[in-house]
Design an enzyme around this catalytic site. Structure first.
Site, mmCIF file in Angstrom:
data_model
loop_
_atom_site.group_PDB
_atom_site.id
_atom_site.type_symbol
_atom_site.label_atom_id
_atom_site.label_comp_id
_atom_site.label_asym_id
_atom_site.label_seq_id
_atom_site.Cartn_x
_atom_site.Cartn_y
_atom_site.Cartn_z
ATOM 1 N N HIS A 193 -38.050 46.629 10.105
ATOM 2 C CA HIS A 193 -36.681 46.529 9.579
ATOM 3 C C HIS A 193 -36.590 45.422 8.534
ATOM 4 C CE1 HIS A 193 -32.155 46.285 10.090
ATOM 5 N NE2 HIS A 193 -32.411 45.052 9.670
ATOM 6 N N GLU A 194 -37.093 44.236 8.878
ATOM 7 C CA GLU A 194 -36.995 43.111 7.940
ATOM 8 C C GLU A 194 -37.855 43.354 6.699
ATOM 9 O OE1 GLU A 194 -34.688 41.124 8.293
ATOM 10 O OE2 GLU A 194 -34.198 41.465 10.396
ATOM 11 N N HIS A 237 -36.091 45.592 4.291
ATOM 12 C CA HIS A 237 -35.034 44.953 3.504
ATOM 13 C C HIS A 237 -35.525 44.566 2.108
ATOM 14 C CE1 HIS A 237 -31.471 44.908 5.844
ATOM 15 N NE2 HIS A 237 -31.963 44.198 6.837
ATOM 16 N N GLU A 248 -28.548 47.892 5.922
ATOM 17 C CA GLU A 248 -29.030 47.785 7.302
ATOM 18 C C GLU A 248 -29.466 49.140 7.844
ATOM 19 O OE1 GLU A 248 -29.595 45.018 8.884
ATOM 20 O OE2 GLU A 248 -28.787 43.795 7.268
ATOM 21 N N ASP A 269 -33.059 50.060 9.330
ATOM 22 C CA ASP A 269 -33.288 50.637 10.657
ATOM 23 C C ASP A 269 -34.167 51.882 10.568
ATOM 24 O OD1 ASP A 269 -31.892 48.757 12.114
ATOM 25 O OD2 ASP A 269 -30.037 49.905 12.218
#
Length: 674
Positions: free
Chosen positions: A510-511, A514, A571, A575
């Site tokens: 997830h990070e 980003h 976000e 995900d």
């Protein structure tokens, strides 16, 4: 001390790591709701039992497995802080500062006796304002105290020269959490405006004004803040890094908004030679300058008084604390009761002395083995992400090459900083809680200002080790995982690989994603805001992300209220990307292991998705659903599960789902990005 983990397991309790009593992930009917089919509502299927076992406490507007881990972290920090307080360390020592800060906050007898006298000197300064010229130094003083009357003045990396730190100005000044509460005509916003005026009236009454005067002052402040709200960017507008990059020097700032005495303001915060300044919202700053010129002195004094009282209310006597909670807790979020005082003071202590507390937290609760296993997981996720890039049919070879370079350049920080903050200059004593808070604020502001005009410190962290969270920094091109999140249900030091990849593995993915979401993709490998995609790739990316926007816009969070697919897009991309990347990383990890045994009757593929879903188990109040839908870029827990999973064929395969399932999305309508 011993803290039982009730989040993802019926196994052992988590004690001090040195005792090696390690929690293992377990899935049973007690934790799940097997009356629901996985294809009907996977969130309820995976978490229904957990949710029933963990009803909402009165002092919470939301409580989930994520929050439970945060509560466990608080218990650990409490042990550390109380030990520091009991040690009565030498003057200037970290234990003395931690202990006295916490002790002063817990001394309700002294705090209640003082009433609002700790802020009387600031209120007197407001009352003594005689001319417009007197306003500016007071705004400067509030800035230094981080009470932020109109706008944040802060330090950050230059988004187009990420090696250097420059100053920034960012809109603020609102007592309610979003401009739309001031401007929308829906019933919720109207009622909140009424409640906010009641709150302001009470604050003014408690600081010595008559009921009539207090009511008039509250209306004046409400009108002033509404003007600020009308000039404020929306949250969507603030997600555009190009629109919020407007670099000027001091003279340029004065030309942009000439009515405001910027040079006097900057002198008041010791930043006369600020150099480059990024103005995130020029329209807002222009309106502030115009209001400085045209609003009456009495209006300014009413507003500045409200800022002082409102920003300090939670640190004053019980009547102020209760009034603060009545609006921000009950009216805004639906909480029925406040958290115990020790938790509120602990949070304040941990914020003011973050890395001082963090040093002790890491020494006590973060074993080297956890860091080592996380290092391996991160690199496995990086490899899998690279494979996903190579498999993309919609991205050109040119952009793929640049994407690989950016992925390889991502810096990883795990557990805690390589070097700790120096708190020598921060003076803390046991006499006054508010004085300690303001001393910490001044210390932090001076620390931030000291960075401006200097090279960015690549080793610095923006979260403390005891924080249950993680983040990606686009200008730093780095992912950061504090020690406190590396616990169940996110991370099992000696647990099932499938669950670890489904939980902390997805967090890692997830990070990383980003860096390639709708905002992160606008920054290059060095953290600079730049174009490194072809136009055609950008168009294809946008068309694929629009599918995700449309999917989430159709989710009804409450009757007649829908999720905001645009606000939560970054976000939701992360995900979905995190799931796809971590699943591939897991498949890579087990390639040579042969058949993986079932556990609790579930295959490893099923446990991957169950482990992911359990992270987002939560109960939440309707008011909090409304607030978060309006203000939070993250989707609600249920939608972080039922939203992305139906876009993944692997999810259907794991649970043998077909088109009869309620969650089924036809392949041609699925969002496939990374």
């Amino acid at each position: 001390m011993l803290v039982c983990a009730a989040s993802l397991t019926l196994g052992a309790c988590q004690s001090n790591q040195s005792k090696k009593e390690l929690i293992k992930p377990v899935f049973t009917a007690d934790d799940m709701d097997l009356s629901v089919k996985p294809g009907e509502n996977f969130y309820q299927y995976a978490n229904g039992g957990w949710m029933k076992q963990h009803p909402l406490p009165d002092d919470k507007s939301r409580f989930g497995s994520f929050d439970l881990l945060a509560e466990q972290s608080k218990e650990k920090v409490k042990t550390i802080v109380e030990k520091a307080a009991a040690e009565k360390g030498a003057e200037g020592s970290l234990s003395q500062k931690i202990g006295d800060f916490y002790g002063a906050g817990m001394n309700t007898e002294v705090i209640n006796q003082a009433g609002y006298t700790p802020i009387q000197p600031l209120l007197d300064k407001v009352n003594n304002i005689q001319t417009k010229a007197d306003i500016t130094p007071f705004i400067s003083e509030l800035t230094r105290l981080q009470l932020t009357p109109l706008f944040y003045f802060y330090a950050s990396a230059d988004q187009k020269n990420s090696e250097m730190t420059i100053a920034g100005i960012y809109q603020s000044g609102l007592g309610m959490p979003d401009r739309d509460y001031y401007l929308s005509d829906d019933e919720t916003s109207v009622k909140l405006r009424e409640a906010y005026v009641v709150y302001l009236t009470k604050l003014f009454t408690m600081t010595g004004n008559t009921e009539d005067d207090a009511a008039a002052l509250a209306q004046t402040v409400m009108a002033f803040e509404t003007q600020l709200a009308e000039a404020s960017n929306t949250r969507l507008e603030n997600r555009n890094p190009h629109a919020t990059y407007n670099k000027v020097d001091v003279d340029g700032l004065s030309q942009m908004a000439p009515q405001f005495p910027w040079k006097a303001y900057l002198k008041g915060i010791d930043m006369e030679n600020a150099g480059d300044i990024n103005v995130n919202q020029p329209t807002f700053i222009k309106e502030v300058a115009l209001m400085y010129e045209v609003e009456s002195l009495d209006t300014w004094k009413a507003f500045l008084s409200s800022v002082v009282i409102r920003k300090t209310a939670s640190y004053l006597s019980d009547d102020f604390v209760n009034a603060n909670f009545a609006f921000y807790g009950e009216a805004l979020s639906g909480q029925k009761a406040m958290e115990p005082r020790w938790k509120r003071i602990l949070e304040s202590t941990s914020s003011a002395l973050g890395e001082a507390v963090g040093q002790l937290f890491v020494a006590e609760y973060f074993p080297p083995a956890a860091k080592e296993r996380m290092d391996n997981l991160v690199e496995n996720l990086r490899i899998a992400f690279g494979q996903r890039i190579d498999q993309l049919e919609w991205m050109s070879d040119e952009t793929k090459t640049a994407a690989h370079e950016k992925l390889a350049a991502i810096r990883v920080k795990i557990g805690y900083p390589n070097k700790w903050r120096d708190y020598t200059e921060l003076k803390i004593d046991a006499a006054s809680y508010l004085d300690n808070v303001l001393a910490s604020n001044r210390f932090e502001f001076a620390y931030e200002m000291g960075k401006i005009g200097k090279a960015v410190d690549k080793d610095e962290w923006r979260m403390t080790p005891q924080t249950v969270n993680a983040y990606y920094s686009p200008v730093g091109n780095e992912v950061v995982f504090p020690a406190a999140i590396l616990q169940p249900p996110f991370f099992y030091l000696d647990g099932d690989d499938a669950v670890n990849y489904g939980a902390i593995g997805v967090v890692i993915g997830h990070e990383m994603t980003h860096g390639f979401d709708d905002q992160g993709r606008l920054y290059g490998k060095d953290g600079n805001l730049q174009t490194w995609w072809t136009d055609e790739d950008s168009e294809r990316f946008n068309s694929r992300t629009q599918i995700l926007v449309d999917q989430f816009n159709q989710i009804e969070v409450l009757p007649g209220k829908y999720a905001d697919g645009e606000l939560s897009l970054g976000e939701n991309i992360a995900d979905l990307g995190g799931l796809a990347i971590s699943y591939q990383a897991y498949q890579n990890a087990i390639k040579e292991k042969g058949n993986i045994a079932d556990i609790d009757g579930f295959t490893d593929e099923q446990r991957f998705f169950l482990g992911y879903s359990r992270v987002w188990a939560q109960n939440i109040r309707d008011k909090e659903i409304l607030r978060r839908t309006k203000t939070d870029v993250h989707s609600l827990g249920i939608n972080r599960v039922n939203g992305p999973l139906p876009n993944l064929q692997e999810f259907y395969d794991a649970f043998n789902l077909d088109k009869a399932a309620a969650l089924f999305i036809s392949p041609e309508y699925r969002a496939t990005i990374w």
